[in-house]
Design a protein around this motif. Structure first.
Motif, PDB file in Angstrom:
ATOM      1  N   ALA A 139       0.854  -1.189   0.000  1.00 39.26           N
ATOM      2  CA  ALA A 139       0.000   0.000   0.000  1.00 39.26           C
ATOM      3  C   ALA A 139       0.887   1.235   0.000  1.00 39.26           C
ATOM      4  N   ILE A 140       0.616   2.155  -0.919  1.00 35.08           N
ATOM      5  CA  ILE A 140       1.349   3.413  -1.014  1.00 35.08           C
ATOM      6  C   ILE A 140       0.433   4.510  -0.458  1.00 35.08           C
ATOM      7  N   THR A 141       0.927   5.241   0.532  1.00 37.33           N
ATOM      8  CA  THR A 141       0.089   6.263   1.151  1.00 37.33           C
ATOM      9  C   THR A 141       0.399   7.654   0.596  1.00 37.33           C
ATOM     10  N   ASP A 142      -0.612   8.502   0.676  1.00 40.85           N
ATOM     11  CA  ASP A 142      -0.496   9.908   0.280  1.00 40.85           C
ATOM     12  C   ASP A 142      -1.116  10.718   1.409  1.00 40.85           C
ATOM     13  N   HIS A 143      -0.303  11.482   2.116  1.00 44.12           N
ATOM     14  CA  HIS A 143      -0.763  12.271   3.267  1.00 44.12           C
ATOM     15  C   HIS A 143      -1.417  11.379   4.317  1.00 44.12           C
ATOM     16  N   GLY A 144      -0.820  10.196   4.545  1.00 44.32           N
ATOM     17  CA  GLY A 144      -1.292   9.307   5.593  1.00 44.32           C
ATOM     18  C   GLY A 144      -2.457   8.406   5.229  1.00 44.32           C
ATOM     19  N   ARG A 145      -2.983   8.547   4.024  1.00 45.32           N
ATOM     20  CA  ARG A 145      -4.119   7.719   3.599  1.00 45.32           C
ATOM     21  C   ARG A 145      -3.699   6.821   2.447  1.00 45.32           C
ATOM     22  N   ARG A 146      -4.158   5.590   2.469  1.00 46.71           N
ATOM     23  CA  ARG A 146      -3.823   4.662   1.391  1.00 46.71           C
ATOM     24  C   ARG A 146      -4.369   5.195   0.069  1.00 46.71           C
ATOM     25  N   ALA A 147      -3.491   5.290  -0.917  1.00 45.89           N
ATOM     26  CA  ALA A 147      -3.874   5.865  -2.209  1.00 45.89           C
ATOM     27  C   ALA A 147      -3.705   4.878  -3.357  1.00 45.89           C
ATOM     28  N   HIS A 148      -2.721   3.987  -3.256  1.00 50.91           N
ATOM     29  CA  HIS A 148      -2.402   3.049  -4.333  1.00 50.91           C
ATOM     30  C   HIS A 148      -1.981   1.720  -3.732  1.00 50.91           C
ATOM     31  N   VAL A 149      -2.053   0.685  -4.541  1.00 55.22           N
ATOM     32  CA  VAL A 149      -1.545  -0.626  -4.127  1.00 55.22           C
ATOM     33  C   VAL A 149      -0.676  -1.170  -5.252  1.00 55.22           C
ATOM     34  N   LEU A 150       0.532  -1.600  -4.892  1.00 52.99           N
ATOM     35  CA  LEU A 150       1.470  -2.171  -5.856  1.00 52.99           C
ATOM     36  C   LEU A 150       1.430  -3.683  -5.701  1.00 52.99           C
ATOM     37  N   ILE A 151       1.197  -4.397  -6.806  1.00 54.59           N
ATOM     38  CA  ILE A 151       1.214  -5.861  -6.806  1.00 54.59           C
ATOM     39  C   ILE A 151       2.029  -6.317  -8.004  1.00 54.59           C
ATOM     40  N   THR A 152       2.513  -7.556  -7.948  1.00 48.98           N
ATOM     41  CA  THR A 152       3.258  -8.098  -9.086  1.00 48.98           C
ATOM     42  C   THR A 152       2.264  -8.647 -10.106  1.00 48.98           C
ATOM     43  N   ALA A 153       2.706  -8.761 -11.344  1.00 47.04           N
ATOM     44  CA  ALA A 153       1.858  -9.279 -12.416  1.00 47.04           C
ATOM     45  C   ALA A 153       2.041 -10.779 -12.614  1.00 47.04           C
ATOM     46  N   ARG A 154       2.913 -11.385 -11.839  1.00 48.15           N
ATOM     47  CA  ARG A 154       3.148 -12.818 -12.004  1.00 48.15           C
ATOM     48  C   ARG A 154       2.167 -13.651 -11.281  1.00 48.15           C
TER      49      ARG A 154
END
Length: 42
Positions: free
Chosen positions: A27-42
């Motif tokens: 989870a990638i946060t922006d100003h303390g709030r979850r904004a994005h999620v990074l996952i693998t494509a495999r």
């Protein structure tokens, strides 16, 4: 539970985020709030 990384940490070390995503969603946060999620494509 997903790993959490600030947007600033992500921008500073994308490789670390990619390594963490190998173990599960990141989870990638922006100003303390979850904004994005990074996952693998495999």
């Amino acid at each position: 539970m997903a790993a959490v990384m600030t947007g600033r940490e992500f921008n500073r070390d994308v490789s670390a985020a990619k390594r963490a995503a190998e173990r599960g969603p990141v989870a990638i946060t922006d100003h303390g709030r979850r904004a994005h999620v990074l996952i693998t494509a495999r």
